[in-house]
Structures are given as structure tokens and as C-alpha cells.
Design a protein around this motif. Structure first.
Motif, PDB file in Angstrom:
ATOM      1  N   LEU A   1     -41.393   8.222  -3.265  1.00 40.41           N
ATOM      2  CA  LEU A   1     -41.249   9.668  -3.291  1.00 40.41           C
ATOM      3  C   LEU A   1     -39.788  10.049  -3.516  1.00 40.41           C
ATOM      4  O   LEU A   1     -38.884   9.399  -3.011  1.00 40.41           O
ATOM      5  N   GLY A   2     -39.581  11.133  -4.259  1.00 36.18           N
ATOM      6  CA  GLY A   2     -38.234  11.627  -4.450  1.00 36.18           C
ATOM      7  C   GLY A   2     -37.524  11.025  -5.642  1.00 36.18           C
ATOM      8  O   GLY A   2     -38.085  10.228  -6.396  1.00 36.18           O
ATOM      9  N   ASP A   3     -36.275  11.415  -5.816  1.00 36.98           N
ATOM     10  CA  ASP A   3     -35.464  10.977  -6.945  1.00 36.98           C
ATOM     11  C   ASP A   3     -34.305  10.116  -6.458  1.00 36.98           C
ATOM     12  O   ASP A   3     -33.590  10.498  -5.533  1.00 36.98           O
ATOM     13  N   ARG A   4     -34.140   8.975  -7.087  1.00 41.33           N
ATOM     14  CA  ARG A   4     -33.042   8.086  -6.735  1.00 41.33           C
ATOM     15  C   ARG A   4     -31.795   8.492  -7.511  1.00 41.33           C
ATOM     16  O   ARG A   4     -31.839   8.692  -8.730  1.00 41.33           O
ATOM     17  N   ILE A   5     -30.684   8.619  -6.816  1.00 42.95           N
ATOM     18  CA  ILE A   5     -29.409   9.010  -7.428  1.00 42.95           C
ATOM     19  C   ILE A   5     -28.421   7.863  -7.221  1.00 42.95           C
ATOM     20  O   ILE A   5     -28.209   7.415  -6.094  1.00 42.95           O
ATOM     21  N   SER A   6     -27.828   7.409  -8.299  1.00 45.90           N
ATOM     22  CA  SER A   6     -26.872   6.305  -8.193  1.00 45.90           C
ATOM     23  C   SER A   6     -25.864   6.392  -9.329  1.00 45.90           C
ATOM     24  O   SER A   6     -26.056   7.126 -10.303  1.00 45.90           O
ATOM     25  N   TYR A   7     -24.785   5.633  -9.189  1.00 45.21           N
ATOM     26  CA  TYR A   7     -23.813   5.554 -10.269  1.00 45.21           C
ATOM     27  C   TYR A   7     -24.396   4.725 -11.412  1.00 45.21           C
ATOM     28  O   TYR A   7     -25.293   3.903 -11.223  1.00 45.21           O
ATOM     29  N   ASP A   8     -23.872   4.950 -12.598  1.00 45.56           N
ATOM     30  CA  ASP A   8     -24.296   4.219 -13.782  1.00 45.56           C
ATOM     31  C   ASP A   8     -23.701   2.809 -13.732  1.00 45.56           C
ATOM     32  O   ASP A   8     -22.481   2.635 -13.845  1.00 45.56           O
ATOM     33  N   ALA A   9     -24.561   1.810 -13.557  1.00 51.33           N
ATOM     34  CA  ALA A   9     -24.076   0.432 -13.412  1.00 51.33           C
ATOM     35  C   ALA A   9     -23.335  -0.057 -14.655  1.00 51.33           C
ATOM     36  O   ALA A   9     -22.356  -0.799 -14.553  1.00 51.33           O
ATOM     37  N   TRP A  10     -23.782   0.374 -15.824  1.00 51.46           N
ATOM     38  CA  TRP A  10     -23.129  -0.067 -17.052  1.00 51.46           C
ATOM     39  C   TRP A  10     -21.710   0.500 -17.146  1.00 51.46           C
ATOM     40  O   TRP A  10     -20.777  -0.163 -17.575  1.00 51.46           O
ATOM     41  N   ARG A  11     -21.514   1.754 -16.698  1.00 52.48           N
ATOM     42  CA  ARG A  11     -20.188   2.359 -16.709  1.00 52.48           C
ATOM     43  C   ARG A  11     -19.263   1.631 -15.737  1.00 52.48           C
ATOM     44  O   ARG A  11     -18.086   1.397 -16.038  1.00 52.48           O
ATOM     45  N   ILE A  12     -19.786   1.246 -14.575  1.00 52.34           N
ATOM     46  CA  ILE A  12     -18.983   0.492 -13.612  1.00 52.34           C
ATOM     47  C   ILE A  12     -18.596  -0.859 -14.199  1.00 52.34           C
ATOM     48  O   ILE A  12     -17.454  -1.307 -14.079  1.00 52.34           O
ATOM     49  N   PHE A  13     -19.570  -1.505 -14.845  1.00 55.01           N
ATOM     50  CA  PHE A  13     -19.313  -2.817 -15.454  1.00 55.01           C
ATOM     51  C   PHE A  13     -18.176  -2.724 -16.471  1.00 55.01           C
ATOM     52  O   PHE A  13     -17.241  -3.538 -16.455  1.00 55.01           O
ATOM     53  N   LYS A  14     -18.216  -1.735 -17.346  1.00 55.82           N
ATOM     54  CA  LYS A  14     -17.173  -1.584 -18.363  1.00 55.82           C
ATOM     55  C   LYS A  14     -15.830  -1.265 -17.721  1.00 55.82           C
ATOM     56  O   LYS A  14     -14.790  -1.765 -18.170  1.00 55.82           O
ATOM     57  N   ARG A  15     -15.858  -0.447 -16.674  1.00 59.34           N
ATOM     58  CA  ARG A  15     -14.620  -0.065 -15.990  1.00 59.34           C
ATOM     59  C   ARG A  15     -13.946  -1.278 -15.357  1.00 59.34           C
ATOM     60  O   ARG A  15     -12.723  -1.419 -15.404  1.00 59.34           O
ATOM     61  N   VAL A  16     -14.732  -2.188 -14.795  1.00 56.95           N
ATOM     62  CA  VAL A  16     -14.177  -3.384 -14.152  1.00 56.95           C
ATOM     63  C   VAL A  16     -13.793  -4.434 -15.190  1.00 56.95           C
ATOM     64  O   VAL A  16     -12.737  -5.078 -15.092  1.00 56.95           O
ATOM     65  N   ALA A  17     -14.643  -4.606 -16.205  1.00 55.45           N
ATOM     66  CA  ALA A  17     -14.425  -5.679 -17.176  1.00 55.45           C
ATOM     67  C   ALA A  17     -13.202  -5.444 -18.054  1.00 55.45           C
ATOM     68  O   ALA A  17     -12.505  -6.391 -18.432  1.00 55.45           O
ATOM     69  N   LYS A  18     -12.910  -4.178 -18.374  1.00 61.28           N
ATOM     70  CA  LYS A  18     -11.813  -3.887 -19.302  1.00 61.28           C
ATOM     71  C   LYS A  18     -10.467  -4.400 -18.802  1.00 61.28           C
ATOM     72  O   LYS A  18      -9.757  -5.110 -19.528  1.00 61.28           O
ATOM     73  N   PRO A  19     -10.045  -4.083 -17.567  1.00 62.39           N
ATOM     74  CA  PRO A  19      -8.745  -4.628 -17.124  1.00 62.39           C
ATOM     75  C   PRO A  19      -8.830  -6.083 -16.681  1.00 62.39           C
ATOM     76  O   PRO A  19      -7.813  -6.781 -16.640  1.00 62.39           O
TER      77      PRO A  19
END
Length: 289
Positions: free
Chosen positions: A143-161
Motif C-alpha cells: 500500500l502507498g507510494d515508495r519515495i527514494s533517491y534515484d540510485a542511478w544518479r547516486i551511482f554516477k555522482r560517486v563514480a565520477k570522482p
């Protein structure tokens, strides 16, 4: 009357789940290859390894994921991203559906990844593996809507540096412990090693970030998550006083204040920010600057 909705998993969530599964596969490939060949050097590995050993190395991650599908009905990545496999008609997937899912891999390789655009071309966001197995991937039924950060955006943010740092570290490591090998071999080993380290660490960080910060907006209130899964205690709407948006550079969030003066965060993503705001307002939560 609230009903459990069947929502097709978005391509980004599936990609994030695939990255987790790929990270596990890379780890299994590496461990199996080193155990069978007894070397960490790429060139020496191909010179010492026969076809039977290559079959075992490739088969190890495939067998792991097939066993995981058979026992848990989901891959580790799907569990982390809260995805579930159903039949194409919405019924619970059978063992036959689950075991046929890897059949799409040869088509992806044969077309150079071209068929990977299929989820963007059909309403249920099904891949070639979904069609061949008669299944589909959806968000876990609840029931309800799950709200979370975009895992792919986090991955790119960490992988770049992290990529250049990993490359520099691996290059120094292979140059110092190359045992007389050429600089060209050291560079090749460093590039492969840095790619593996970056992928594994960035995937792990993205999975943890999503897992511990997600929430579920349910009819009764807000359910928070943690390291061991969803909290059993629901924060009722009546316990919430007000909320305010906090626009940080990388991970913006709604700061939700409870009537007991405690507060917690609800992730703010572009594709879910309006849904979160509407849900809060609809349940009597006011916004403050």
C-alpha cells in the motif's frame, strides 16, 4: 478504499538493480578466476586458462543468480531496489518464468545492446528477457507510494570522482608489484582493476543510500526504512506538524517535523517531488519556508 497497485518498475530502478547484480557477478568472476588461474595479471590469466576453466568462471555468477531466483524469486539487486517478478498477467511468477529470464542475455549481446531500449517502447516496460520468460518486473506490492533517491544518479555522482582516484591507486599498485612486467601491462591491469573497484564501491554506496533513506507514503502515515528493512512503527499523519523543503546541491529533501519536536527526512527527487508534496498536503501537513 486503498488497493494494492501493480506499478511497472521504471528503467532507472531496473538499471540500478542490474548494477548491483553486475557488481556481484564481477566479484564472483574475479574470485573464481584468481582461484583457478592463481594470478591477478590479465595477460597471465589468458595464457594460463583453458576453455573448461573459462566455462567455470563464466558459469559461477550465472549459477549464483539462478539459485537466487529459484530460492528467493528475485535477484539481490531486485531485493535491494524493492522490485518483484510477476507473470505478464499479474499473477505470481512460477519457477519456469524465473528460470527463463536469462534467455534474453544472448539477444542483448547479439544486438550490441540495442534491444536494451525495449523498456522505453512498451507500457509495461518489459525487456527482451521479460518477453521470453512471460514475466514482468514491478515495484514490490504494498500500500502507498515508495519515495527514494534515484540510485542511478547516486551511482554516477560517486563514480565520477572515484574513477581517477581508483585508477591512480591501481596504477601505483601494479607498477610497484608488477614483478618485472612492462608499463603497458601495468596500465592495462590498472584500468581493469580501477573499473571493477569503482563499479563495486559506487554500486554499494548507491544501494545503501537508497535503502536507508527511502520512505513509504501510506494511507495511515509515513513508514520509514533502515538497515534491516522497513520500520514496523508507522508515523501517523496526525503526529506530523509541518514540513519544509531543503534544497541541498546533491540530495535535496523534505524536512518533516513531528508534534513531539522530532524530525526526519523524506527524499526529494524530480519525478516524485510533486507526488510527495501533494500527499503531505492532502493529509493535513502544512508547508513552511
Amino acid at each position: 478504499m486503498y488497493r494494492v497497485r501493480i506499478t511497472s518498475a521504471c528503467p532507472k530502478a531496473r538499471l540500478a538493480a542490474w548494477l548491483i547484480d553486475a557488481g556481484i557477478s564481477v566479484a564472483l568472476l574475479t574470485v573464481t578466476a584468481v582461484q583457478l588461474s592463481g594470478t591477478w595479471t590479465i595477460e597471465a590469466f589468458f595464457l594460463q586458462t583453458n576453455y573448461q576453466q573459462l566455462g567455470l568462471i563464466v558459469g559461477a555468477p550465472l549459477l549464483f543468480h539462478l539459485l537466487f531466483l529459484g530460492l528467493c524469486e528475485r535477484t539481490p539487486g531486485m531485493i535491494a531496489l524493492e522490485l518483484q517478478i510477476l507473470q505478464d498477467d499479474g499473477e505470481i511468477a512460477t519457477l519456469s518464468n524465473l528460470m527463463r529470464r536469462p534467455l534474453g542475455l544472448p539477444f542483448i549481446l547479439a544486438t550490441g545492446g540495442l534491444v536494451a531500449i525495449l523498456p522505453w517502447l512498451n507500457e509495461q516496460r518489459r525487456t527482451i528477457g521479460d518477453y521470453l520468460s512471460g514475466s514482468r518486473v514491478v515495484e514490490s506490492l504494498a500500500l502507498g507510494d515508495r519515495i527514494s533517491y534515484d540510485a542511478w544518479r547516486i551511482f554516477k555522482r560517486v563514480a565520477k570522482p572515484m574513477a581517477p582516484v581508483s585508477l591512480a591507486f591501481c596504477l601505483v599498485l601494479f607498477l610497484l608489484h608488477g614483478r618485472g612486467g612492462s608499463n603497458k601491462d601495468a596500465l592495462l591491469n590498472a584500468v581493469v582493476g580501477a573499473a571493477m573497484v569503482t563499479m563495486l564501491v559506487a554500486t554499494l554506496i548507491a544501494a545503501i543510500k537508497v535503502k536507508v533513506t527511502r520512505v513509504r507514503l501510506s494511507p495511515k502515515g509515513i513508514q520509514r526504512a533502515g538497515w534491516l528493512g522497513w520500520s514496523k512503527k508507522m508515523i501517523a499523519w496526525s503526529e506530523i506538524s509541518y514540513a519544509r523543503p531543503v534544497l541541498t546541491q546533491w540530495f535535496p529533501y523534505f524536512e518533516v517535523h513531528r508534534r513531539n519536536h522530532r524530525q526526519f527526512r523524506v527524499p526529494m527527487e524530480m519525478d516524485s517531488a510533486n507526488l510527495t508534496a501533494r500527499t503531505l498536503v492532502a493529509n493535513g501537513v502544512r508547508f513552511e519556508a
